[in-house]
Design an enzyme around this catalytic site. Structure first.
Site, PDB file in Angstrom:
ATOM      1  N   SER A 304      43.009  37.251  46.030  1.00  0.00           N
ATOM      2  CA  SER A 304      43.204  37.601  44.529  1.00  0.00           C
ATOM      3  C   SER A 304      42.134  36.911  43.827  1.00  0.00           C
ATOM      4  O   SER A 304      40.848  36.925  43.888  1.00  0.00           O
ATOM      5  CB  SER A 304      44.475  37.206  44.163  1.00  0.00           C
ATOM      6  OG  SER A 304      44.813  37.052  42.944  1.00  0.00           O
ATOM      7  N   ASP A 315      27.760  38.106  44.358  1.00  0.00           N
ATOM      8  CA  ASP A 315      27.054  39.432  43.803  1.00  0.00           C
ATOM      9  C   ASP A 315      25.985  38.856  42.788  1.00  0.00           C
ATOM     10  O   ASP A 315      24.990  39.515  42.688  1.00  0.00           O
ATOM     11  CB  ASP A 315      28.223  40.082  43.468  1.00  0.00           C
ATOM     12  CG  ASP A 315      28.841  41.016  44.262  1.00  0.00           C
ATOM     13  OD1 ASP A 315      28.386  40.573  45.346  1.00  0.00           O
ATOM     14  OD2 ASP A 315      29.682  41.842  43.973  1.00  0.00           O
ATOM     15  N   LYS A 329      43.188  41.306  48.512  1.00  0.00           N
ATOM     16  CA  LYS A 329      44.206  41.675  47.497  1.00  0.00           C
ATOM     17  C   LYS A 329      43.633  42.017  46.187  1.00  0.00           C
ATOM     18  O   LYS A 329      43.002  40.754  45.359  1.00  0.00           O
ATOM     19  CB  LYS A 329      45.172  40.769  47.221  1.00  0.00           C
ATOM     20  CG  LYS A 329      46.680  40.950  46.481  1.00  0.00           C
ATOM     21  CD  LYS A 329      46.497  41.110  45.077  1.00  0.00           C
ATOM     22  CE  LYS A 329      47.872  41.466  44.673  1.00  0.00           C
ATOM     23  NZ  LYS A 329      47.832  41.488  43.165  1.00  0.00           N
TER      24      LYS A 329
END
Length: 482
Positions: A304, A315, A329
């Site tokens: 999460s 990224d 999740k």
């Protein structure tokens, strides 16, 4: 004569993005304004069938059944058929959820989810009775105080494990690759989670452990960085951010934490069916590390909000990620209060990393994968619970499903599981291992941490190339433009 339009209370977005229900962790809310929208027509044929079944149960079932019991069961069945995280909360359950928003409450400190009637552990929370008892991600809870949990449902199971601080509860668990059930007696406690801990690993090199994302975690992380910089004489040469077994928590805290290490760039965005559920969170800086190298540690218990932070730093080329693929999740739940005092917790959107990869069911793939040399331990890693294995899991876009690690490190062969220990000795060793993350980090015992430190210092590490092991330097992101 047309039916009057019912009034629905305004929905609220659930920012606590932990999986299932946290037994010992708070949930936070924020108001979300939803425009009026077409909710669709009522399926009259299906409603007639429902009415017929309801009537037959009332008239022919062997025992009398109250209208409330039947209606609550019908609502529960309708919502739980959607996905593992949507849920109907009775007025009592909704009040309990709201009561646990301050981070201090009685419980065990364990996050669980339900799958096919089985209660599975996602992760214990650092420093809690569950962590101290050695409960591990992937454990299956089969009995509570000698009573089977089969058929109890997730919320009833959670309520049973809660209780007066100082009281005891006995859990019977099954653990992959162990032949016998394990019985553990835990003492319930007021859970006061210290979500951020910081230490110096070596001169100039810091370590921050985040066990869970609470309202103040972003602020505490910035303070921890400043404290480490001061201890290092004003500048850190590198930092390791440990998010292993972090089950998530508050979205805003995850965004703040990622922002601590970024000057600019996208952190995370969400997509749903309605415009209100499409959101973007961008970094505004400043980078408190001033571009110093950063490594993030994750494993299958990282979920999460922990995945949001990891995905953003990876990224945006700000950090190297080392460990195992995370839990996966990546869905957003909105809590919508109902007129009866209860609430509907409904999945309304999915999370995406800056590169456009869905976290849902896929998790974050590390740049550097760490795998055991021992075949039994590799199989154990494969048996750990993942979001993608849950019944009814939401399927997400698969553009990034084929991502693989750039490097693989293999744990030393001597790190294999002990075979000569008694059951009690194994439990003590497991408890010590689970608790070790919450204490001062030990480079001698923690292989992942040791290798991360070596990479941070520009040293060679044993990289797996085919069947051979080659000593190699793994390059770190240079935070270009950050």
């Amino acid at each position: 004569m047309p039916m009057p339009t019912p009034h629905f209370p305004r929905p609220r977005t659930l920012l606590g993005v932990g999986i299932g229900v946290i037994i010992g962790a708070g949930l936070s809310f924020a108001v979300a304004v939803y425009a009026d929208r077409d909710r669709g027509g009522v399926p009259l044929e299906e409603i007639q069938t429902f009415s017929q079944v309801f009537s037959l149960i009332k008239s022919d079932y062997v025992d009398p059944a109250s209208d409330k019991k039947l209606m609550d069961g019908a609502i529960n069945g309708m919502v739980t058929a959607l996905d593992p995280h949507s849920a109907y909360l009775s007025p009592k359950e909704f009040k309990q959820m709201e009561a646990f928003t301050d981070g201090k409450f009685g419980g065990l400190g364990i996050e669980v989810t339900a799958d096919h009637g089985i209660i599975k552990v996602v992760a214990p929370i650092d420093g809690t009775p569950a962590a101290k008892a050695g409960i591990q991600p992937g454990d299956l809870i089969i009995k509570i105080n000698g009573k089977s949990v089969q058929g109890m449902g997730l919320q009833e199971t959670v309520d049973t494990m809660r209780g007066k601080p100082g009281s005891k509860v006995t859990l019977t668990i099954l653990r992959p690759h162990q032949n016998q059930p394990i019985t553990l007696t835990l003492t319930r406690a007021i859970i006061k989670v210290q979500s951020v801990r910081a230490f110096m690993l070596a001169p100039g090199y810091g370590y921050i452990r985040i066990s869970q994302f609470q309202d103040n975690t972003g602020t505490d992380t910035r303070r921890a960085v400043e404290s480490l910089k001061k201890e290092a004489g004003g500048h850190l040469q590198g930092l390791i951010l440990d998010l292993r077994n972090n089950p998530g928590g508050v979205l805003g805290a995850g965004v703040e934490t990622a922002n601590t290490f970024l000057n600019h760039g996208l952190i995370v965005y969400t997509k749903g069916r309605i415009a209100d559920s499409d959101m973007q969170f961008k970094a505004s800086g400043p980078d408190y590390l001033h571009g110093a190298p950063l490594i993030v540690l994750i494993n299958g218990g990282s979920a999460s909000a922990a995945e949001i932070v990891t995905g953003a730093l990876k990224d945006d080329d700000r950090a190297l990620v080392l460990g195992q693929r995370s839990f996966g999740k990546g869905s957003v739940q909105t809590v919508m209060p109902l007129s009866n005092g209860g609430a509907l917790k409904l999945t309304t959107a999915l999370y995406f990393t800056p590169a456009g990869c869905s976290i849902q069911g896929q998790g974050i793939v590390p740049n550097v994968e760490v795998q055991p040399a021992n075949a039994q331990l590799r199989a154990l890693d494969g048996d750990l619970l993942k979001e993608s294995e849950l019944h009814g899991v939401l399927k997400a876009p698969s553009e990034c499903a084929k991502l693989t690690p750039q490097y693989t490190l293999t744990l030393p062969a001597e790190a294999k599981a002990p075979t000569a220990l008694t059951q009690s000795e194994k439990q003590e060793a497991e408890a010590a291992l689970s608790e070790s993350i919450t204490q001062r980090p030990d480079l001698a015992k923690d292989y992942q941490l040791r290798e991360a430190m070596a990479i941070l210092q520009g040293k060679q590490v044993p990289v797996q190339v085919g069947k051979e092991t080659v000593e190699e330097r793994i390059p770190l992101p240079k935070a270009v433009g950050q």
